[in-house]
Design an enzyme around this catalytic site. Structure first.
Site, PDB file in Angstrom:
ATOM      1  N   ALA A   8       2.193  -9.536  18.565  1.00 11.86           N
ATOM      2  CA  ALA A   8       3.325  -9.941  17.706  1.00 11.86           C
ATOM      3  C   ALA A   8       4.660  -9.940  18.444  1.00 11.86           C
ATOM      4  CB  ALA A   8       3.392  -9.002  16.499  1.00 11.86           C
ATOM      5  N   THR A  49      -2.771  -8.890  10.719  1.00 12.49           N
ATOM      6  CA  THR A  49      -3.709  -8.363   9.729  1.00 12.49           C
ATOM      7  C   THR A  49      -5.082  -8.991   9.947  1.00 12.49           C
ATOM      8  OG1 THR A  49      -4.199  -8.022   7.380  1.00 12.49           O
ATOM      9  CG2 THR A  49      -3.043 -10.073   7.944  1.00 12.49           C
ATOM     10  N   SER A  50      -6.125  -8.155   9.752  1.00  7.33           N
ATOM     11  CA  SER A  50      -7.504  -8.654   9.899  1.00  7.33           C
ATOM     12  C   SER A  50      -7.905  -9.440   8.657  1.00  7.33           C
ATOM     13  CB  SER A  50      -8.460  -7.476  10.108  1.00  7.33           C
ATOM     14  OG  SER A  50      -8.343  -6.575   8.998  1.00  7.33           O
ATOM     15  N   CYS A 109       6.494  23.804  -7.100  1.00 10.35           N
ATOM     16  CA  CYS A 109       5.727  24.218  -8.305  1.00 10.35           C
ATOM     17  C   CYS A 109       4.316  24.643  -7.914  1.00 10.35           C
ATOM     18  CB  CYS A 109       5.666  23.045  -9.295  1.00 10.35           C
ATOM     19  SG  CYS A 109       4.453  21.784  -8.843  1.00 10.35           S
ATOM     20  N   HIS A 160       0.828  -1.215   0.000  1.00 10.40           N
ATOM     21  CA  HIS A 160       0.000   0.000   0.000  1.00 10.40           C
ATOM     22  C   HIS A 160       0.858   1.259   0.000  1.00 10.40           C
ATOM     23  CE1 HIS A 160      -3.441  -2.541   1.935  1.00 10.40           C
ATOM     24  NE2 HIS A 160      -3.365  -2.714   0.633  1.00 10.40           N
ATOM     25  N   CYS A 208       4.149  15.153  -5.486  1.00  9.99           N
ATOM     26  CA  CYS A 208       3.404  16.317  -5.990  1.00  9.99           C
ATOM     27  C   CYS A 208       2.349  15.870  -7.001  1.00  9.99           C
ATOM     28  CB  CYS A 208       4.359  17.313  -6.651  1.00  9.99           C
ATOM     29  SG  CYS A 208       3.483  18.697  -7.408  1.00  9.99           S
TER      30      CYS A 208
END
Ligand code: APR
Length: 248
Positions: free
Chosen positions: A233, A189-190, A151, A120, A128
């Site tokens: 964990a 993790t679920s 910019c 992810h 930017c």
């Protein structure tokens, strides 16, 4: 938990190519809350609104205010815990080859793992929206929101919002890693967000042993995992190493 600890230590000692899939739970002991469950981020912030790219494109200042700013502060202060350090030690022992992580906090790399697939993306960098240049988040001035590039384009975290696709390279490498391992450690993790939650299924289909480390059961526990080592964990990794060190 003891039998499962001994079992996990024996399975890891016998593994020649382990891969880990991690989620927000592995960083809880580093002070970063999970997304779901008690005290989860999504209890306070609606992910479908503030975690969504369309909302960010429409109201970047609001998403920075409600979600990104706080997460940035938590990640800036976070350090690897014994869960991250355990995975780094498994790599040193040449048991673990790759970490596929859904987390954006960079703690696996900080702990010492060298092959980390960021499914992810990560929040260590800002990108930017106009010119595409990337700036370290730690150097991003957030006194005015949204922060802007030289910019004048709006800066956004280099992570995957809901509504965006997984980086192609990360997806390809994660599928390859899942298909070539002989053991997958699924930590914190679920397992409710696809396609990350499909990686243990690929591992299982490739005859790998799938071991979960989580205080709770997940949708994987009954149908995919060989077994669940119940617990946080960091504590579980330390207990596994107390057994594993006797076997190596
Ligand atoms: N150690 C291990 N696991 C833990 C711990 C801990 N100390 N504390 C909580 N957990 C477990 C919870 O039981 C839960 O199963 O970690 C899991 C956290 O689940 P989520 O918050 O859903 O996190 P995750 O699975 O990473 O979410 C996947 O969803 O919102 C998106 O992009 C976001 O990457 C995230 C994805």
């Amino acid at each position: 938990m003891d039998d499962m600890i001994r079992k996990a230590a024996a399975d890891l000692a016998a593994s020649r190519h382990a891969v880990a899939l991690t989620g927000a739970g592995i960083s809880v002991e580093s002070g970063i809350p999970p997304f779901r469950g008690k005290g989860g981020l999504w209890e306070k912030v609606d992910p479908m609104v503030f975690g969504n790219i369309e909302t960010f494109e429409r109201e970047p200042a609001k998403v920075w205010e409600v979600l990104i700013k706080d997460l940035k502060e938590l990640v800036d202060q976070a350090r690897p815990n014994d869960g991250h350090k355990g995975l780094a030690r498994l790599e040193e022992l040449r048991i673990l080859k790759t970490v596929i992580t859904q987390n954006v906090d960079g703690l696996h790399q900080m702990a010492g793992n060298t092959d980390v697939i960021e499914f992810h993306g990560n929040c260590a960098w800002q990108r930017c929206m106009d010119c595409g240049s990337r700036i370290p988040t730690a150097e991003t001035d957030i006194s005015r929101l949204p922060p802007r590039c030289k910019c004048n384009g709006v800066l956004r975290p280099d992570w995957v919002f809901f509504g965006e696709s997984i980086p192609v390279n990360a997806m390809h490498r994660a599928r390859q890693a899942a298909a070539s391992c002989d053991l997958m450690l699924v930590v914190g993790t679920s397992a409710v967000v696809q396609p990350a939650a499909y990686m243990p299924v690929i591992a299982k289909q490739s005859n790998a042993k799938v071991i979960e480390i989580n205080p709770q059961r997940t949708p994987l526990t009954r149908n995919v995992s060989d077994y669940l080592v119940k617990g946080p964990a960091g504590e579980v990794m330390n207990a596994i190493f107390a057994e594993l060190d006797k076997l190596l």
